[in-house]
Structures are given as C-alpha cells and as structure tokens.
Design a protein around this motif. Structure first.
Motif, short mmCIF file in Angstrom:
data_model
loop_
_atom_site.label_atom_id
_atom_site.label_comp_id
_atom_site.label_asym_id
_atom_site.label_seq_id
_atom_site.Cartn_x
_atom_site.Cartn_y
_atom_site.Cartn_z
N CYS A 26 -9.48 1.14 -0.74
CA CYS A 26 -8.30 1.87 -1.18
C CYS A 26 -7.98 1.82 -2.64
O CYS A 26 -8.63 1.27 -3.49
CB CYS A 26 -7.06 1.08 -0.33
N CYS A 53 0.96 -1.09 -0.08
CA CYS A 53 0.09 0.03 -0.05
C CYS A 53 0.85 1.10 -0.06
O CYS A 53 1.82 1.18 0.91
CB CYS A 53 -0.90 0.06 1.29
N GLY A 81 -6.09 -3.32 -0.63
CA GLY A 81 -6.99 -3.24 0.76
C GLY A 81 -8.24 -2.72 0.09
O GLY A 81 -8.45 -2.19 -1.13
N CYS A 108 -2.89 0.22 4.10
CA CYS A 108 -3.41 -1.13 4.37
C CYS A 108 -2.25 -2.21 4.85
O CYS A 108 -1.20 -2.16 4.30
CB CYS A 108 -3.94 -1.62 3.03
N CYS A 127 -4.64 0.69 -3.60
CA CYS A 127 -3.51 0.02 -3.98
C CYS A 127 -3.61 -1.25 -4.57
O CYS A 127 -4.62 -1.86 -4.83
CB CYS A 127 -2.64 -0.12 -2.29
#
Ligand SMILES: [Zn+2]
Length: 200
Positions: free
Chosen positions: A54, A39, A51, A46, A56
């Motif tokens: 998120c 992340c 995540g 995360c 990422c």
C-alpha cells in the motif's frame, strides 16, 4: 517491515494550509508532536498502516535532493515546505530511498525554498557524487516560481504551532542541529553539497 524503537529520519514535503502543514500527497493535516498513520486507500484499507503493498504511512526520503526534485516537479505549488521527520513504530523501508512509518513527528522545518537550487551546477563540474541528482533536480529551474507572498510568515507561525526548530539548511549544518537530531554523515554530506553549490 519491522517494529522499531529507534526512530528513522527522513526528508519530506508539506503544503502550508494557514499555519498548518498538510501532507504533500495525501489529505492529512499534521498534528504537533506524535502523528499516527491510518490507511487512506479508497478501497481495501489496511488494518494497520503502513500496509504491505500500500502507500499508507508517513513517508519520507533519505535524499534531500530527491525531495527537492519532487517539490520542483510541481510548478504551480507555491506553498511547499521541506523538513525532516522522525518515523517510528511499524516502519516499511523502501530500499535505500526512504520509508513509510506508522508514527511520525516533525524534527525540524527548513526555510529554504526548494527552487533555490544551485544554478551554477548546470555549467560547471561541481557536485561530486551528488551531481546526477542535482542535475535532475535542476532541470525544472529555467524560471523558478516564487513562494506565496505569505509563505515566510506562515512558516514561522507553523514552526511555533508545531514547536519545532525553523532553520535554513546552512544554519542547521553550522550549528550542528542535523547531527544532534541524528542525521547520518551521508545525509549531511548531501545537504552540505546543496548549500555549498548555492553559495558558490
Ligand atoms: Zn494502506
């Protein structure tokens, strides 16, 4: 989100930094072979990428034209590379649009310049089911910027460094590379449309 054994395939963008490939939207330089996401969020990272909620993970899109559209939205970026990745491990699917994967490797790189899209489209009744998407991709095409003068040479060096095929989209279809890599008929159909439109 689910752990996957079978890799999932998608298109994505990089920037050439020397002979290395840097993520389009994040500060990450890709490694040859397997890449493991972490992340990069500025706050509240995360524990594991990708995540939930998120951004990422290694992202990719199922639609080549959507990928091209993104590339063409940045006129000043002249080191863009389009290619295909395999994503696996933990994979967050984003509906029918694409995915974010925990692990990824480059499957192949394309020599095609994103701006080299079918100009004829804006005039004629071509494109079939992909027409709306082609149209959106083309709205930026009034004066397509050229690639950096070193683009082709560095791209060849990058493909050698990463140990992946470097082909034109047309060639990838002709020699059956996309099929061999596991790209499904829907994605290949879209790629074929783009190629056909450019050669008209
Ligand atoms: Zn995250």
């Amino acid at each position: 989100m689910n752990g996957r054994v079978e890799p999932v395939l998608g298109w994505r963008l990089w920037r050439l930094r020397g002979m290395r490939l840097e993520s389009w939207a994040a500060s990450y330089t890709w490694e040859p072979g397997e890449n493991t996401a972490r992340c990069l969020a500025p706050l509240r990272r995360c524990a594991h990428a990708p995540g939930a909620g998120c951004r990422c993970g290694f992202w990719a899109l199922f639609s080549l034209l959507q990928c091209v559209e993104r590339a063409c939205a940045e006129r000043s970026e002249r080191s863009t590379v389009v290619g295909l990745i395999q994503g696996w491990g933990e994979v967050a699917l984003h509906g029918s649009e694409g995915f974010r994967a925990e692990r990824a490797s480059i499957a192949c790189l394309l020599t095609d310049w994103p701006w080299d899209a079918p100009r004829a489209l804006s005039e004629g009744g071509h494109g079939g089911r992909w027409r709306p998407r082609l149209r959106r991709a083309l709205r930026h095409l009034s004066s397509p910027p050229p690639p950096e003068p070193w683009h082709a040479r560095m791209l060849r060096e990058a493909a050698a460094l990463y140990g992946v095929p470097l082909v034109s989209l047309e060639e990838s279809l002709r020699i059956g590379l996309l099929e061999e890599l596991g790209v499904d008929e829907l994605m290949r159909g879209e790629a074929r449309t783009w190629v056909e439109m450019r050669t008209r």
